[in-house]
Design an enzyme around this catalytic site. Structure first.
Site, PDB file in Angstrom:
ATOM      1  N   LYS A  35      -6.097  -4.781   3.147  1.00  0.00           N
ATOM      2  CA  LYS A  35      -5.802  -5.775   2.118  1.00  0.00           C
ATOM      3  C   LYS A  35      -6.849  -6.885   2.049  1.00  0.00           C
ATOM      4  O   LYS A  35      -7.188  -7.354   0.958  1.00  0.00           O
ATOM      5  CB  LYS A  35      -4.418  -6.381   2.328  1.00  0.00           C
ATOM      6  CG  LYS A  35      -4.296  -7.319   3.506  1.00  0.00           C
ATOM      7  CD  LYS A  35      -2.950  -7.992   3.546  1.00  0.00           C
ATOM      8  CE  LYS A  35      -2.867  -8.953   4.716  1.00  0.00           C
ATOM      9  NZ  LYS A  35      -3.850 -10.053   4.614  1.00  0.00           N
ATOM     10  N   THR A  36      -7.372  -7.315   3.209  1.00  0.00           N
ATOM     11  CA  THR A  36      -8.386  -8.376   3.187  1.00  0.00           C
ATOM     12  C   THR A  36      -9.637  -7.896   2.464  1.00  0.00           C
ATOM     13  O   THR A  36     -10.257  -8.642   1.690  1.00  0.00           O
ATOM     14  CB  THR A  36      -8.736  -8.818   4.621  1.00  0.00           C
ATOM     15  OG1 THR A  36      -7.543  -9.235   5.298  1.00  0.00           O
ATOM     16  CG2 THR A  36      -9.723  -9.965   4.604  1.00  0.00           C
ATOM     17  N   ASP A 214      -2.755 -14.728  -0.521  1.00  0.00           N
ATOM     18  CA  ASP A 214      -2.689 -13.687   0.500  1.00  0.00           C
ATOM     19  C   ASP A 214      -1.405 -13.863   1.309  1.00  0.00           C
ATOM     20  O   ASP A 214      -0.858 -14.966   1.395  1.00  0.00           O
ATOM     21  CB  ASP A 214      -3.909 -13.808   1.418  1.00  0.00           C
ATOM     22  CG  ASP A 214      -4.054 -12.636   2.360  1.00  0.00           C
ATOM     23  OD1 ASP A 214      -3.480 -11.569   2.067  1.00  0.00           O
ATOM     24  OD2 ASP A 214      -4.740 -12.783   3.390  1.00  0.00           O
ATOM     25  N   GLU A 215      -0.905 -12.774   1.908  1.00  0.00           N
ATOM     26  CA  GLU A 215       0.313 -12.803   2.735  1.00  0.00           C
ATOM     27  C   GLU A 215       1.479 -13.449   1.988  1.00  0.00           C
ATOM     28  O   GLU A 215       2.221 -14.259   2.546  1.00  0.00           O
ATOM     29  CB  GLU A 215       0.052 -13.547   4.052  1.00  0.00           C
ATOM     30  CG  GLU A 215      -1.068 -12.978   4.897  1.00  0.00           C
ATOM     31  CD  GLU A 215      -0.685 -11.693   5.624  1.00  0.00           C
ATOM     32  OE1 GLU A 215       0.415 -11.166   5.367  1.00  0.00           O
ATOM     33  OE2 GLU A 215      -1.497 -11.207   6.426  1.00  0.00           O
ATOM     34  N   GLN A 245       6.781  -6.669   5.891  1.00  0.00           N
ATOM     35  CA  GLN A 245       6.276  -7.490   6.994  1.00  0.00           C
ATOM     36  C   GLN A 245       6.687  -8.953   6.856  1.00  0.00           C
ATOM     37  O   GLN A 245       6.054  -9.840   7.436  1.00  0.00           O
ATOM     38  CB  GLN A 245       4.755  -7.385   7.090  1.00  0.00           C
ATOM     39  CG  GLN A 245       4.260  -5.991   7.438  1.00  0.00           C
ATOM     40  CD  GLN A 245       2.780  -5.960   7.742  1.00  0.00           C
ATOM     41  OE1 GLN A 245       2.309  -6.463   8.755  1.00  0.00           O
ATOM     42  NE2 GLN A 245       2.021  -5.350   6.838  1.00  0.00           N
ATOM     43  N   ARG A 587       1.414  -2.170  14.925  1.00  0.00           N
ATOM     44  CA  ARG A 587       0.299  -2.772  15.665  1.00  0.00           C
ATOM     45  C   ARG A 587      -0.438  -1.713  16.476  1.00  0.00           C
ATOM     46  O   ARG A 587      -1.564  -1.934  16.915  1.00  0.00           O
ATOM     47  CB  ARG A 587       0.794  -3.853  16.632  1.00  0.00           C
ATOM     48  CG  ARG A 587       1.539  -5.031  16.045  1.00  0.00           C
ATOM     49  CD  ARG A 587       0.826  -5.659  14.896  1.00  0.00           C
ATOM     50  NE  ARG A 587       1.310  -5.136  13.620  1.00  0.00           N
ATOM     51  CZ  ARG A 587       0.704  -5.309  12.458  1.00  0.00           C
ATOM     52  NH1 ARG A 587      -0.438  -5.954  12.406  1.00  0.00           N
ATOM     53  NH2 ARG A 587       1.220  -4.834  11.336  1.00  0.00           N
TER      54      ARG A 587
END
Length: 731
Positions: A35-36, A214-215, A245, A587
């Site tokens: 995504k970044t 973002d997020e 998330q 993770r």
């Protein structure tokens, strides 16, 4: 128009997200889906190929680390990207407020109060309340601001405490009287400013033509309101996030912000990034099989081309000591840096710390006491804050008598009573109160004012690091710490050196000091200890793993009542717990281990546990099961292994018995008493259908624990509860 190389390298979904030219875009980005890369490439494309002015682009995220990474990536792709404003939500709010402070009766050098400062302010407004109570009121105030609620609004959803609205009002009145802010104000007050000042709002609409978040799953109601106010006519809005998330409800995060984004912004295009570049296929299959049990989600399925991953290992253990020994044995392969041990609560780390210290296994704990919260850091920053902002009463209270100057509580109140009318200047109050002080207090006040003179004279003359060093030396703080403990004083001195080092990138004078103080408050990474170079296995809570990745992840404490916990009995709470598990699972890059224990020592008493509901949600074909399984979810009724487990754990005597509300609490069962064995199907009018997963006696009555289809667990005394036995094929 030619397609740049940096776009040709993207997968189809990523490329679609970058090239989209509509007014409203939701990028639903799964864990490890890049995504970044997508958001930074989209910014570069807007500048490079669509000719968007970089200074008209605003990108906000939630951590300074993420903001710095985004800025670096954008600048690497297109040099003009350095002119894009990329900040955290709170940093942007502070920037906006400082440039419009005159409209809100704020000083442009206002102080930003953290949680401890808010508690100190509340303490000054009340009498007889313990810190524990004040901490609770501080959390309620913070939550109210997250939801854009003022003292005069209905606060029942925050707290039904009758004192809360009035104390919130007093707190706000005093905070605004001083002209300072707390963290919540950095979002709430910009919302107020833009709502109440159309000309300011229009000015920002002209300035920022593209807004990216973002997020977005971590945003709260106030942040949604701020985004809505920034998104005027002709402004393009793009949010990136993952509803699966969203795990920060306790901080005010509202998952419905991202779920309802298409409703809030009509015409939204939703693009799903589902290809994962981090984990193996079996890890992703486990994560998907778990999170799909949530109903409050937009829906997506992660996939990868990394086929052939090993199964996750599920181990049934007896106690938390055995759990720690099990993890230590896994670490025998030497892969410490690539391993993370996850747990739901900080308290669970103690057993691992004890075991690893005994065995000489190096470890690092992520999420322990923050550098910024240490005594010496808050002390020196209080001196600097008071110099920079004379209206900072909280900083004044912290340093006026540190080191001791004979200025006790009565002297401090005397000084505060001499604040000049229409002013909140603490230094002016000190001068005004001098003649009314005792000789000893007057001498101490002169010393304190001498510090002010020294700081005023030095600030503009020397570089900021040299200025900070001078303040530290002449304040006498190092002597205070040495008197308490020479060993810890040396560490405190080293920590203060880190603060000096962190100031090296700032200009001299008040402008540089203001920027430094703001960044110290908003960007804790400036002085965080350690980093990626630290050796040892990582011990970390599930919440703190967000954004991290490890070769091997060991998720411990998969016990019902511990994880998921049941502090709040609701389907919404259970879904957030499941999202926490989903984040933990994703993770892991290559290896995944899960552990559950039959017994744990909780608050000094042994308690029995059943395996977590979430274990049942993992298809067995993805698991390598080790140890004796507790088949409490076998819909065919109790098995031999269930009965054996019950016999093994039927050990609790009267002195160790818990109340019916405690997990695993209860006495030894009496022979022939059981009428609701494990595996019995039941129906409750309010809860629906379920299965008995535990039964015990409190010495007088039989108690049972029932897991219902909804995922909710409830405890009953059958003889007082209308429970109906049902056959298993009813559900």
């Amino acid at each position: 128009m030619s397609i740049p190389d940096y776009i040709q390298q993207l997968n189809p979904a990523q490329r679609e997200a970058v090239l989209y030219e509509g007014s409203s875009l939701l990028i639903l980005a799964g864990a490890g889906s890049g995504k970044t890369r997508v958001i930074t490439t989209r910014i570069a494309y807007l500048i490079d190929k669509l000719g968007v002015d970089p200074s008209s682009i605003l990108a906000v995220t939630f951590t300074n680390k993420a903001a710095a990474e985004m800025k670096e990536r954008v600048s690497t792709l297109v040099p003009a990207g350095s002119d894009v404003m990329i900040r955290t939500f709170h940093s942007f709010g502070a920037w906006l407020l400082r440039r419009n402070s005159h409209l809100l009766s704020l000083s442009s050098r206002f102080s930003i109060y953290d949680d401890d400062d808010s508690v100190t302010l509340l303490n000054s407004l009340t009498e007889g309340k313990k810190k524990r109570e004040l901490n609770q009121f501080s959390r309620w105030i913070s939550r109210a601001k997250d939801y854009c609620l003022a003292p005069e609004d209905n606060l029942d959803d925050i707290s039904e405490d009758q004192e809360f609205p009035e104390l919130y009002r007093k707190y706000e009145d005093r905070l605004r009287e001083m002209g300072n802010t707390d963290f919540g104000d950095l979002i709430l007050r910009p919302v107020e400013l833009l709502k109440e000042n159309p000309e300011v709002r229009n000015r920002f609409h002209q300035r920022f033509k593209v807004v990216l978040v973002d997020e977005y799953q971590d945003s709260n109601v106030a942040q949604y309101e701020l985004l809505k106010l920034l998104a005027g006519e002709g402004v393009s809005v793009c949010v990136v996030g993952d509803d699966d998330q969203s795990i920060y409800k306790f901080r005010g995060a509202e998952v419905r912000n991202i779920i309802n984004f298409p409703d809030h912004f009509p015409g939204t295009k939703t693009i799903r990034l589902e290809q994962n570049y981090r984990s193996t296929d079996k890890i992703l299959a486990i994560a998907s099989s778990v999170v799909e049990n949530n109903s409050e989600r937009l829906g997506k399925t992660l996939w990868t081309d990394k086929a052939g991953g090993s199964k996750a290992v599920l181990s049934y253990l007896n106690t938390q000591e055995e759990e720690a020994e099990y993890c230590a044995a896994l670490l025998g392969d030497g892969n410490l840096r690539g391993t993370a041990i996850l747990y739901r609560t900080n308290a669970q780390s103690v057993t691992f710390e004890t075991c690893f210290a005994r065995k000489g296994i190096p470890y690092q704990i992520v999420g322990s006491k923050r550098f910024y919260d240490r005594e010496e850091i808050k002390d020196i920053l209080a001196y600097l804050a008071l110099l920079n902002n004379p209206a900072d009463e909280i900083a004044f209270r912290r340093v006026i008598n540190k080191p001791r100057r004979g200025l006790g509580k009565s002297a401090i109140e005397n000084i505060l009573n001499h604040i000049p009318p229409g002013s909140q200047d603490m230094w002016a109050a000190c001068h005004a109160a001098k003649d009314s002080m005792t000789a000893r207090a007057g001498k101490g006040l002169d010393e304190f004012l001498g510090m002010k003179t020294m700081m005023d004279e030095s600030l503009e003359k020397v570089p900021l690091p040299e200025f900070l060093d001078k303040v530290i030396q002449e304040s006498g703080l190092l002597d205070v710490y040495a008197e308490k403990d020479e060993i810890t004083a040396a560490q405190k001195s080293q920590n203060l050196d880190q603060v000096i080092n962190a100031s090296g990138n700032y200009a001299a004078g008040r402008e540089g000091l203001t920027a430094f103080l703001e960044d110290m408050e908003l960007d804790r990474s400036l002085t965080e200890e350690g980093g990626d170079n630290r050796e040892g296995v990582t011990l970390i809570t599930m919440h703190n793993t967000k954004g991290l990745e490890f070769d091997r992840v060991i998720i411990t404490g998969m016990d019902e009542g511990l994880f998921p916990g049941y502090r709040e009995e609701s389907a919404e709470a259970l879904e957030e717990e499941r999202r926490i598990f989903y984040v933990s699972l994703t993770r892991a890059k290559r290896e995944l281990y899960l552990t559950t224990c039959k017994r744990r020592l909780i608050w000094g008493r042994w308690q029995s546990f059943m395996p977590s509901l979430f274990i049942q949600e993992i298809p067995e074909k993805f698991l390598d099961i080790q140890g004796q399984s507790v088949a409490v979810y076998n819909y065919g009724g109790a098995t031999d292994s269930d009965r054996e487990w019950e016999e093994d754990n039927d050990f609790i005597d009267d002195s160790e018995a818990g109340s019916p509300g405690e997990v695993g609490g209860g006495h030894r069962k009496k022979s022939g008493e059981s009428e609701w064995p494990v595996g019995t199907g039941v129906y409750h009018e309010d809860y629906g259908s379920g299965l008995v997963c535990k039964e015990w006696s409190n010495g007088q009555d039989l108690l049972i624990l029932v897991r219902f289809e909804s995922g909710r667990t409830a405890q009953f005394i059958p003889k007082y509860t209308p429970l109906e036995r049902i056959a298993h094929d009813y559900f």
